[in-house]
Write an enzyme that holds these catalytic residues in place. Structure first.
Site, PDB file in Angstrom:
ATOM      1  N   ASN A  77       0.832  -1.206   0.000  1.00  0.00           N
ATOM      2  CA  ASN A  77       0.000   0.000   0.000  1.00  0.00           C
ATOM      3  C   ASN A  77       0.865   1.254   0.000  1.00  0.00           C
ATOM      4  O   ASN A  77       0.600   2.216  -0.736  1.00  0.00           O
ATOM      5  CB  ASN A  77      -0.908   0.019   1.230  1.00  0.00           C
ATOM      6  CG  ASN A  77      -2.134  -0.866   1.088  1.00  0.00           C
ATOM      7  OD1 ASN A  77      -2.414  -1.397   0.019  1.00  0.00           O
ATOM      8  ND2 ASN A  77      -2.859  -1.038   2.177  1.00  0.00           N
TER       9      ASN A  77
ATOM     10  N   ARG B 154     -10.895  -3.417 -14.346  1.00  0.00           N
ATOM     11  CA  ARG B 154      -9.759  -4.263 -13.962  1.00  0.00           C
ATOM     12  C   ARG B 154     -10.219  -5.705 -14.108  1.00  0.00           C
ATOM     13  O   ARG B 154     -11.249  -6.103 -13.562  1.00  0.00           O
ATOM     14  CB  ARG B 154      -9.344  -4.028 -12.499  1.00  0.00           C
ATOM     15  CG  ARG B 154      -8.906  -2.621 -12.179  1.00  0.00           C
ATOM     16  CD  ARG B 154      -8.340  -2.553 -10.756  1.00  0.00           C
ATOM     17  NE  ARG B 154      -8.195  -1.192 -10.284  1.00  0.00           N
ATOM     18  CZ  ARG B 154      -7.160  -0.402 -10.551  1.00  0.00           C
ATOM     19  NH1 ARG B 154      -6.179  -0.856 -11.311  1.00  0.00           N
ATOM     20  NH2 ARG B 154      -7.100   0.821 -10.068  1.00  0.00           N
TER      21      ARG B 154
ATOM     22  N   ARG C  72      -5.332   2.521 -13.200  1.00  0.00           N
ATOM     23  CA  ARG C  72      -3.950   2.622 -12.738  1.00  0.00           C
ATOM     24  C   ARG C  72      -3.373   1.267 -12.333  1.00  0.00           C
ATOM     25  O   ARG C  72      -3.966   0.523 -11.571  1.00  0.00           O
ATOM     26  CB  ARG C  72      -3.869   3.594 -11.556  1.00  0.00           C
ATOM     27  CG  ARG C  72      -2.442   3.834 -11.073  1.00  0.00           C
ATOM     28  CD  ARG C  72      -2.416   4.852  -9.950  1.00  0.00           C
ATOM     29  NE  ARG C  72      -2.702   6.188 -10.422  1.00  0.00           N
ATOM     30  CZ  ARG C  72      -3.483   7.058  -9.769  1.00  0.00           C
ATOM     31  NH1 ARG C  72      -4.082   6.687  -8.668  1.00  0.00           N
ATOM     32  NH2 ARG C  72      -3.669   8.270 -10.243  1.00  0.00           N
TER      33      ARG C  72
ATOM     34  N   HIS D  67     -15.436   4.022 -14.842  1.00  0.00           N
ATOM     35  CA  HIS D  67     -15.278   3.232 -13.626  1.00  0.00           C
ATOM     36  C   HIS D  67     -16.512   2.390 -13.333  1.00  0.00           C
ATOM     37  O   HIS D  67     -16.488   1.529 -12.463  1.00  0.00           O
ATOM     38  CB  HIS D  67     -14.989   4.186 -12.456  1.00  0.00           C
ATOM     39  CG  HIS D  67     -14.607   3.508 -11.181  1.00  0.00           C
ATOM     40  ND1 HIS D  67     -15.422   3.503 -10.068  1.00  0.00           N
ATOM     41  CD2 HIS D  67     -13.500   2.801 -10.834  1.00  0.00           C
ATOM     42  CE1 HIS D  67     -14.833   2.843  -9.087  1.00  0.00           C
ATOM     43  NE2 HIS D  67     -13.669   2.403  -9.525  1.00  0.00           N
TER      44      HIS D  67
ATOM     45  N   TYR E  39     -12.445  -9.285  -2.363  1.00  0.00           N
ATOM     46  CA  TYR E  39     -13.155  -8.029  -2.133  1.00  0.00           C
ATOM     47  C   TYR E  39     -14.637  -8.319  -1.894  1.00  0.00           C
ATOM     48  O   TYR E  39     -15.208  -9.198  -2.527  1.00  0.00           O
ATOM     49  CB  TYR E  39     -13.060  -7.105  -3.358  1.00  0.00           C
ATOM     50  CG  TYR E  39     -11.702  -6.603  -3.735  1.00  0.00           C
ATOM     51  CD1 TYR E  39     -10.539  -7.051  -3.098  1.00  0.00           C
ATOM     52  CD2 TYR E  39     -11.562  -5.669  -4.748  1.00  0.00           C
ATOM     53  CE1 TYR E  39      -9.294  -6.582  -3.467  1.00  0.00           C
ATOM     54  CE2 TYR E  39     -10.316  -5.190  -5.122  1.00  0.00           C
ATOM     55  CZ  TYR E  39      -9.187  -5.650  -4.487  1.00  0.00           C
ATOM     56  OH  TYR E  39      -7.949  -5.187  -4.857  1.00  0.00           O
TER      57      TYR E  39
ATOM     58  N   ARG F 139     -14.278   2.572   4.507  1.00  0.00           N
ATOM     59  CA  ARG F 139     -13.106   1.716   4.702  1.00  0.00           C
ATOM     60  C   ARG F 139     -11.811   2.506   4.782  1.00  0.00           C
ATOM     61  O   ARG F 139     -10.972   2.267   5.630  1.00  0.00           O
ATOM     62  CB  ARG F 139     -12.997   0.702   3.561  1.00  0.00           C
ATOM     63  CG  ARG F 139     -11.863  -0.298   3.760  1.00  0.00           C
ATOM     64  CD  ARG F 139     -11.529  -1.036   2.477  1.00  0.00           C
ATOM     65  NE  ARG F 139     -10.679  -0.242   1.611  1.00  0.00           N
ATOM     66  CZ  ARG F 139     -10.854  -0.110   0.307  1.00  0.00           C
ATOM     67  NH1 ARG F 139     -11.883  -0.665  -0.282  1.00  0.00           N
ATOM     68  NH2 ARG F 139     -10.023   0.621  -0.424  1.00  0.00           N
TER      69      ARG F 139
END
Length: 723
Positions: free
Chosen positions: A57, A407, A437, A467, A500, A596
């Site tokens: 991260n 993605r 990205r 997105h 996820y 989050r």
């Protein structure tokens, strides 16, 4: 419209006291990740996982966010953030907060996790502690596998300019002395990284340490130590004095002027080549034992100041310890989760296993009966979303498929299914977001494969990142043309669907089908659609509608009602949304935000935000779903979609948020929110000073963990459904 009776003035949008800094809030999120690595309640190998995630991260944070701030400083930008900080102030505050965090991260690994690994028979051995036989093994390994690929480079010498050091590379700076001239010299060695040269090189079983008469489960040595202790082979005739590890991070963001690019795909490929080289250095990590002179020399060559340098007591680049999570110690991991299938889709899952050719028609007939809500990873991605696309691809009644790809995995089964559908003669259109990205290269590969197979590939709208997570299936049913949709919160990626938490709605509501048709026309052609029937679409209507619904709760509360908002998302940053939430709080609206990551809203301020509570859920799964609930005077509304409450999502991305109107799905979402709000294990409460406090069960109180409860609920539902 009645006015509020409170004497507290409304919060000004430009008041810095009302906002937390975005970058510092992100650091607090990453600390919550680190806390899972520190927590004794977390299984040992999962603690290693969170150790690695904290590190990776930070790598991305420096490559993008810190790099961006440094660019602003270099360009003389002095614009203040909503919380009143300049770019230079943010860099200073980031450094001040992060230095102790990285130290805590390193010490936890070196002084706690390594010892606990030893206790369970997994040894990360220091080279200096090897016995003679073990050393001989690694010397042979070095000569055969490592030495041939090493390239030592002289540095700090007029005849040898300082070498280029690649992004995220682990390096050794070696101090040498030439005996003939008694001169001190320096060399740099890049520690190689490949599948054949892992960061932790294992010992064969017969050379592993023994305990209680049994060999260790695993034992190995970090590769950089193997290199460091075999340097004589690289510097014949030289005296090796010292050797220290260091690691650098470079600016790795890419920028493409879309309106000036004749070929967007080609332009991004060119930028990716630049990224592989990397931009300016933004961070250096170095062993804390390195002398000040070595440290200063590297800082000078890479144009760094003290705040950019992080002295590490122990191993560098702990993102690599993720590999150790695969040690054969299942009892030290979270129990393996086998996904379930929603009741209404279970028979198709069984039929699919038997390759029943009649299932596509029955599958779509089931969706016609009513909407189906899927919740990953509790529900199987393969048996729900992927099956939806699979059935559409092989159903002779399906005329066309349209999807967005933001993605996806390198071996994407959905992308392969779309190719098969196009080759079978169906009209297939895919919107591929090339600017996702760190997934740009993968998306370029898929864009080319899709296009070469006859799929209509588009790259979206200039100036907007696509997105949204949507799929549209057009099907002939007798004299009718019917549209089926999937609108989700997550990417069409089977790998991340296991890690996820995401939601998706399968529906054949005509208004949703019409909306998605209009949205795809906007994405693939020159449509300027400004009105949608049900969908909230960014950048068209999402911001204004969200503000309207917050203000509606405010006005209902001012009129004597009971306003209520529950909003779950990844990040809450947008100043306009925050200001409206403050006004709602002042009017008496009870607001719960489940955020989050980044949260710039300051809760619990008397007279301003004392009716707002913010929690963050951190645990086994990465919370990625977005849910928005509004009480609306008893006529409740709930939405799911791809957008956070951030400027980029509301103004600079194409997003879609859908109302959930099916009663069963609506109540299921309320239950999810209720579980999270009552969590006393994974939930952290944001305080008015910006700190977070983790909830813990009171004496005698049962532990309520969101991910455990939702897993148990999914298993219970699956058992009940099959009885």
């Amino acid at each position: 419209m009645s006015e509020s009776t409170t004497a507290t003035p409304p919060v000004r949008l430009d008041s810095p006291d009302g906002y937390f800094n975005r970058e510092l809030s992100w650091l607090e999120f990453n600390y919550r990740v680190l806390a899972e690595a520190l927590d004794e309640r977390t299984p040992l190998l999962e603690r290693l996982k969170f150790t690695a995630i904290f590190c990776s991260n930070l790598d991305e944070f420096f490559m993008v966010r810190v790099a961006g701030l440094k660019k602003q400083v270099e360009a003389g930008v002095s614009k203040l953030t909503p919380d009143g900080r300049s770019p230079m102030q943010q860099l200073a505050d980031i450094s001040a907060r992060l230095h102790p965090l990285m130290q805590e991260h390193s010490l936890n690994f070196e002084q706690a996790l390594r010892l606990k690994l030893t206790d369970v028979g997994a040894y990360i051995i220091k080279y200096v502690d090897l016995n003679q036989e073990q050393r001989a093994y690694y010397q042979n390994f070095f000569e055969a596998q490592v030495f041939p690929v090493l390239t030592p480079l002289a540095v700090y010498d007029p005849g040898h300019p300082f070498p280029y050091i690649s992004n995220l590379s682990l390096n050794l700076i070696v101090v040498l002395r030439e005996p003939q001239r008694d001169k001190e010299l320096f060399a740099r060695i890049k520690v190689p990284k490949s599948k054949s040269l892992p960061r932790f090189v294992p010992l064969p079983e017969h050379l592993r340490p023994h305990r209680d008469g049994k060999p260790a489960v695993w034992a190995g040595v970090p590769l950089e130590q193997i290199v460091a202790h075999n340097l004589d082979a690289l510097f014949a005739g030289m005296t090796i004095q010292e050797c220290y590890a260091f690691r650098i991070t470079r600016n790795a963001d890419i920028a493409v002027e879309e309106d000036e690019a004749d070929d967007l795909l080609l332009a991004i490929e060119q930028e990716l080549r630049k990224r592989r080289i990397g931009g300016s250095v933004v961070r250096m990590e170095i062993e804390a034992i390195a002398p000040p002179a070595i440290r200063a020399m590297l800082m000078e060559q890479m144009q760094l100041c003290d705040r950019d340098v992080y002295d590490i007591d122990g191993m560098l680049g702990l993102g690599d310890v993720m590999a150790l999570r695969n040690l054969p110690l299942p009892e030290l991991k979270d129990p393996e989760w086998v996904t379930t299938v929603p009741q209404r889709l279970q028979r198709f899952h069984s039929a699919q296993a038997d390759d029943d050719p009649s299932t596509p028609d029955e599958f779509f007939a089931e969706i016609r009966k009513g909407d189906i809500l899927v919740h990953h990873p509790y529900h199987s991605f393969a048996a729900t979303v992927q099956q939806f696309i699979d059935h559409a691809a092989r159903d002779p009644q399906v005329l066309g498929l349209k999807m967005t790809m933001y993605r996806t995995s390198g071996d994407s089964p959905i992308a392969n299914t779309l190719i098969a559908a196009a080759e079978a003669g169906k009209e297939v259109a895919v919107l591929v977001e090339l600017k996702a990205r760190f997934d740009e290269a993968n998306n370029i590969v898929w864009a080319r494969r899709l296009e070469s197979s006859g799929v209509h590939v588009a790259y979206g709208v200039v100036g907007l990142k696509t997105h949204t997570k949507i799929a549209l299936v057009v099907r002939r049913e007798g004299e009718l043309i019917r549209r089926y949709v999937h609108i989700g919160t997550g990417n069409y990626n089977p790998k991340t669907a296991r890690l996820y938490t995401d939601l998706g709605l399968l529906s054949c509501r005509e208004n949703l089908g019409s909306d998605l048709t209009d949205l795809f026309n906007f994405l693939t052609a020159y449509s300027h659609q400004r009105a949608y029937r049900k969908l909230l679409v960014a950048p068209v209507s999402l911001r204004s509608r969200m503000v309207e619904m917050i203000q509606r709760e405010r006005d209902l509360a001012r009129a004597g009602g009971s306003g209520r908002i529950v909003a779950k998302m990844n990040s809450l940053v947008d100043p306009e949304i925050i200001a409206n939430l403050y006004e709602a709080s002042q009017a008496g609206v009870k607001v719960d935000a489940i955020v989050r990551g980044i949260c710039c809203l300051r809760p619990g301020v008397a007279g301003v935000s004392d009716n707002i509570r913010v929690i963050s859920i951190i645990g086994r799964y990465l919370e990625h779903s977005r849910i928005f609930y509004f009480h609306n005077g008893g006529d409740e509304e709930i939405y799911i979609g791809s957008a956070d409450w951030m400027q980029r999502n509301l103004d600079r991305r194409v997003e879609a948020v859908t109302p959930v109107e099916d009663e069963t799905s609506f109540r299921a979402l309320q239950e999810v929110l209720g579980v999270m709000l009552s969590d006393n294990r994974q939930a952290w409460e944001l305080q008015s000073d910006g700190s977070y406090i983790q909830r813990r069960p009171a004496d005698g109180e049962a532990e309520r963990s969101t991910h455990r409860i939702l897993t148990e609920n999914a298993l219970k539902a699956a058992v009940e459904e099959t009885d």
